[in-house]
Design a protein around this motif. Structure first.
Motif, PDB file in Angstrom:
ATOM      1  N   PRO A  49       0.885  -0.965   0.086  1.00 31.53           N
ATOM      2  CA  PRO A  49      -0.059   0.074   0.094  1.00 31.53           C
ATOM      3  C   PRO A  49       0.889   1.103   0.085  1.00 31.53           C
ATOM      4  O   PRO A  49       2.032   1.280   0.325  1.00 31.53           O
ATOM      5  CB  PRO A  49      -0.730  -0.200   1.171  1.00 31.53           C
ATOM      6  N   GLY A  50       0.509   2.417  -0.720  1.00 29.92           N
ATOM      7  CA  GLY A  50       1.116   3.547  -0.667  1.00 29.92           C
ATOM      8  C   GLY A  50       0.506   4.340  -1.564  1.00 29.92           C
ATOM      9  O   GLY A  50      -0.502   4.425  -2.616  1.00 29.92           O
ATOM     10  N   GLY A  51       1.204   5.716  -1.589  1.00 28.51           N
ATOM     11  CA  GLY A  51       0.514   6.778  -2.405  1.00 28.51           C
ATOM     12  C   GLY A  51       1.201   8.118  -2.093  1.00 28.51           C
ATOM     13  O   GLY A  51       1.961   8.243  -1.496  1.00 28.51           O
ATOM     14  N   HIS A  52       0.727   9.093  -2.816  1.00 28.86           N
ATOM     15  CA  HIS A  52       1.204  10.514  -2.935  1.00 28.86           C
ATOM     16  C   HIS A  52       0.975  11.123  -1.546  1.00 28.86           C
ATOM     17  O   HIS A  52      -0.070  10.770  -0.866  1.00 28.86           O
ATOM     18  CB  HIS A  52       0.335  11.244  -3.766  1.00 28.86           C
ATOM     19  N   ILE A  53       2.075  12.106  -0.771  1.00 27.19           N
ATOM     20  CA  ILE A  53       2.012  12.685   0.244  1.00 27.19           C
ATOM     21  C   ILE A  53       1.197  13.915  -0.075  1.00 27.19           C
ATOM     22  O   ILE A  53       1.589  14.646  -0.858  1.00 27.19           O
ATOM     23  CB  ILE A  53       3.123  12.883   0.875  1.00 27.19           C
ATOM     24  N   GLU A  54      -0.075  14.083   0.553  1.00 22.17           N
ATOM     25  CA  GLU A  54      -0.903  15.390   0.180  1.00 22.17           C
ATOM     26  C   GLU A  54      -0.129  16.642   0.629  1.00 22.17           C
ATOM     27  O   GLU A  54       0.603  16.654   1.942  1.00 22.17           O
ATOM     28  CB  GLU A  54      -2.134  15.186   0.699  1.00 22.17           C
ATOM     29  N   PRO A  55      -0.230  17.565   0.166  1.00 18.87           N
ATOM     30  CA  PRO A  55      -0.005  19.040   0.810  1.00 18.87           C
ATOM     31  C   PRO A  55      -0.283  19.228   2.217  1.00 18.87           C
ATOM     32  O   PRO A  55      -1.280  18.943   2.461  1.00 18.87           O
ATOM     33  CB  PRO A  55      -0.487  20.089  -0.318  1.00 18.87           C
ATOM     34  N   GLY A  56       0.657  19.611   2.968  1.00 20.00           N
ATOM     35  CA  GLY A  56       0.565  19.945   4.480  1.00 20.00           C
ATOM     36  C   GLY A  56       0.446  18.592   5.064  1.00 20.00           C
ATOM     37  O   GLY A  56       0.657  18.634   6.462  1.00 20.00           O
ATOM     38  N   GLU A  57       0.418  17.411   4.678  1.00 18.21           N
ATOM     39  CA  GLU A  57       0.578  16.140   5.223  1.00 18.21           C
ATOM     40  C   GLU A  57       1.910  15.702   5.488  1.00 18.21           C
ATOM     41  O   GLU A  57       3.019  15.595   4.742  1.00 18.21           O
ATOM     42  CB  GLU A  57      -0.152  15.164   4.576  1.00 18.21           C
ATOM     43  N   LEU A  58       2.251  15.123   6.870  1.00 16.09           N
ATOM     44  CA  LEU A  58       3.564  14.714   7.101  1.00 16.09           C
ATOM     45  C   LEU A  58       3.582  13.407   6.505  1.00 16.09           C
ATOM     46  O   LEU A  58       2.588  12.662   6.379  1.00 16.09           O
ATOM     47  CB  LEU A  58       3.677  14.439   8.490  1.00 16.09           C
ATOM     48  N   PRO A  59       4.857  12.890   6.190  1.00 13.42           N
ATOM     49  CA  PRO A  59       5.075  11.754   5.615  1.00 13.42           C
ATOM     50  C   PRO A  59       4.584  10.452   6.358  1.00 13.42           C
ATOM     51  O   PRO A  59       3.817   9.473   5.671  1.00 13.42           O
ATOM     52  CB  PRO A  59       6.531  11.429   5.345  1.00 13.42           C
ATOM     53  N   ASP A  60       4.493  10.423   7.506  1.00 11.21           N
ATOM     54  CA  ASP A  60       4.179   9.137   8.155  1.00 11.21           C
ATOM     55  C   ASP A  60       2.811   9.131   8.399  1.00 11.21           C
ATOM     56  O   ASP A  60       1.989   8.011   8.393  1.00 11.21           O
ATOM     57  CB  ASP A  60       4.919   9.164   9.729  1.00 11.21           C
ATOM     58  N   GLU A  61       2.151  10.611   8.493  1.00 10.11           N
ATOM     59  CA  GLU A  61       0.688  10.569   8.349  1.00 10.11           C
ATOM     60  C   GLU A  61       0.148  10.053   7.095  1.00 10.11           C
ATOM     61  O   GLU A  61      -0.847   9.260   7.134  1.00 10.11           O
ATOM     62  CB  GLU A  61       0.160  12.079   8.634  1.00 10.11           C
ATOM     63  N   ALA A  62       0.609  10.257   6.079  1.00 10.16           N
ATOM     64  CA  ALA A  62       0.484   9.786   4.869  1.00 10.16           C
ATOM     65  C   ALA A  62       0.518   8.145   4.635  1.00 10.16           C
ATOM     66  O   ALA A  62      -0.375   7.588   3.952  1.00 10.16           O
ATOM     67  CB  ALA A  62       1.390  10.327   3.559  1.00 10.16           C
ATOM     68  N   ALA A  63       1.429   7.898   5.208  1.00 14.62           N
ATOM     69  CA  ALA A  63       1.800   6.087   5.202  1.00 14.62           C
ATOM     70  C   ALA A  63       0.423   5.628   5.958  1.00 14.62           C
ATOM     71  O   ALA A  63      -0.201   4.534   5.517  1.00 14.62           O
ATOM     72  CB  ALA A  63       2.974   5.898   5.897  1.00 14.62           C
ATOM     73  N   ILE A  64       0.278   5.982   7.063  1.00 14.14           N
ATOM     74  CA  ILE A  64      -0.897   5.418   7.811  1.00 14.14           C
ATOM     75  C   ILE A  64      -2.226   5.698   7.165  1.00 14.14           C
ATOM     76  O   ILE A  64      -3.009   4.705   6.835  1.00 14.14           O
ATOM     77  CB  ILE A  64      -0.954   6.002   9.299  1.00 14.14           C
ATOM     78  N   ARG A  65      -2.634   6.893   6.620  1.00 12.93           N
ATOM     79  CA  ARG A  65      -3.490   7.082   5.654  1.00 12.93           C
ATOM     80  C   ARG A  65      -3.809   6.136   4.499  1.00 12.93           C
ATOM     81  O   ARG A  65      -4.773   5.523   4.337  1.00 12.93           O
ATOM     82  CB  ARG A  65      -3.738   8.397   5.365  1.00 12.93           C
ATOM     83  N   GLU A  66      -2.685   5.868   3.792  1.00 11.36           N
ATOM     84  CA  GLU A  66      -2.633   5.031   2.549  1.00 11.36           C
ATOM     85  C   GLU A  66      -2.848   3.674   2.899  1.00 11.36           C
ATOM     86  O   GLU A  66      -3.932   3.187   2.221  1.00 11.36           O
ATOM     87  CB  GLU A  66      -1.611   5.273   1.906  1.00 11.36           C
ATOM     88  N   VAL A  67      -2.438   3.237   4.002  1.00  8.13           N
ATOM     89  CA  VAL A  67      -2.810   1.710   4.518  1.00  8.13           C
ATOM     90  C   VAL A  67      -4.084   1.684   4.834  1.00  8.13           C
ATOM     91  O   VAL A  67      -4.885   0.811   4.322  1.00  8.13           O
ATOM     92  CB  VAL A  67      -1.957   1.351   5.640  1.00  8.13           C
TER      93      VAL A  67
END
Length: 173
Positions: A49-67
């Motif tokens: 699982p994975g995807g683009h990091i949204e503007p203003g989003e921290l990388p670890d937040e994006a990782a958790i969100r994508e999963v």
């Protein structure tokens, strides 16, 4: 891409200006020595699982969100480390950072994390993937799995096993 397969990447200043680079987060989710992969609809291959990091989003937040969006699972990023230096938060350190050529003039700077499920219900987001499947170290040899995903996946299984052992020894003290 495995280090032994990597070619030196050099660009002229003009070429650097013409490259469109995006930050993405990928998560190798491991549970019981098995790696969760999804059959990616667009790429037509097994990927974590994975995807683009949204503007203003921290990388670890994006990782958790994508999963969560792609699998329905809530995960804990590993190794567990919450550190601060005075008032400065330290972001979760990726397991690996890689530069991927996606198309001519387009690259992804991929921050790859390790995680284990802590909640949620496993379900496949049909907009993203046709199916989800758990692979152990041996079944990662499936010919449909790219060498990079296979090799990083096997490394992830070993690394998560070690991280979970570290966590359980801390909890017992």
């Amino acid at each position: 891409m495995a280090e032994s397969e990597r070619e030196d990447i050099t660009f002229t200043d003009r070429e650097k200006e013409e490259i469109d680079r995006h930050f993405v987060a990928t998560v190798f989710v491991v549970q019981n020595d098995r790696l969760l992969l999804l059959w990616h609809n667009k790429m037509q291959m097994w990927l974590p699982p994975g995807g683009h990091i949204e503007p203003g989003e921290l990388p670890d937040e994006a990782a958790i969100r994508e999963v969560r969006e792609e699998t329905g699972l809530e995960v804990l990023l590993l190794p567990v480390e919450e550190r601060r230096y005075n008032r400065v938060a330290v972001l979760h350190r990726p397991f690996l950072v890689q530069l991927e050529d996606i198309a001519p003039g387009h690259q992804h700077m991929d921050l790859i994390y390790l995680a284990t499920p802590i909640g949620g219900n496993l379900c496949c987001n049909q907009d993203e993937a046709a199916q989800l499947r758990w692979f152990d170290a041996e079944t990662l040899a499936d010919g449909e799995i790219s060498p990079a995903v296979r090799d990083f996946g096997r490394e992830a299984i070993v690394a998560v096993r070690g991280s979970l052992t570290d966590i359980s020894s801390i909890e017992k003290t």
